[in-house]
Design an enzyme around this catalytic site. Structure first.
Site, mmCIF file in Angstrom:
data_model
loop_
_atom_site.group_PDB
_atom_site.id
_atom_site.type_symbol
_atom_site.label_atom_id
_atom_site.label_comp_id
_atom_site.label_asym_id
_atom_site.label_seq_id
_atom_site.Cartn_x
_atom_site.Cartn_y
_atom_site.Cartn_z
ATOM 1 N N ALA A 61 3.821 1.898 -4.956
ATOM 2 C CA ALA A 61 4.321 2.123 -3.480
ATOM 3 C C ALA A 61 3.629 0.823 -2.727
ATOM 4 C CB ALA A 61 3.465 3.399 -2.758
ATOM 5 N N GLU A 62 2.393 0.597 -2.787
ATOM 6 C CA GLU A 62 1.745 -0.553 -1.896
ATOM 7 C C GLU A 62 2.254 -1.886 -2.392
ATOM 8 O OE1 GLU A 62 -2.094 -2.151 0.231
ATOM 9 O OE2 GLU A 62 -2.167 -0.264 -0.728
ATOM 10 N N THR A 63 2.464 -2.002 -3.607
ATOM 11 C CA THR A 63 3.194 -3.265 -4.119
ATOM 12 C C THR A 63 4.516 -3.714 -3.518
ATOM 13 O OG1 THR A 63 1.881 -3.092 -6.316
ATOM 14 C CG2 THR A 63 4.055 -4.467 -6.358
#
Length: 138
Positions: A61-63
């Site tokens: 998700a953060e990537t």
């Protein structure tokens, strides 16, 4: 602020990111400021019970949210994640998961993305939200 369309912009490969995204096998499929799509294998990213680790979902998700934010920011700015939250709905124990980051807000100093992660049967595994701060490049 640029939008790269629906193809992966030059330089936005897993190898270019290196580090954690590469180690986890994240593959970028589509990338623009409005929407980023990537997939990641479940195998190798599991917790002791043999299912996808919740932290692995957060890394995916953060990537992809950060990629969208970077494309929104443009080449003269940098993006930094300041908050992520995730709800894990079901487990995945094989195959791949696919993450889709959709821009909720694209401002001058902040971006926000909703990220849905689904399994190979298109069942929702996780829903996350990422907020990134935008700053001038030093």
């Amino acid at each position: 602020m640029e939008d790269a369309g629906s193809m992966v912009p030059e330089g936005f490969t897993t190898e270019a990111f290196g580090g954690l995204p590469a180690a986890m096998g994240i593959e970028i499929i589509e990338a623009s400021a409005k929407r980023v799509v990537a997939r990641m294998p479940v195998e190798g990213n599991t917790q002791p019970y043999g299912v996808l680790h919740g932290g692995a979902s957060c890394v995916l998700a953060e990537t992809i949210g950060s990629i969208g934010s970077a494309l929104h920011a443009g080449p003269d700015r940098i993006t930094m994640g300041v908050e992520i939250n995730a709800s894990h709905h079901r487990s995945a124990s094989e195959g791949h998961v696919t993450g889709v980051a959709t821009q909720l807000h694209g401002g001058r100093t902040l971006t926000s993305y909703e990220i849905t992660i689904t399994d190979d049967r298109d069942r929702r595994v996780c829903t996350a939200r990422l907020t990134c701060a935008l700053r001038d490049r030093p």
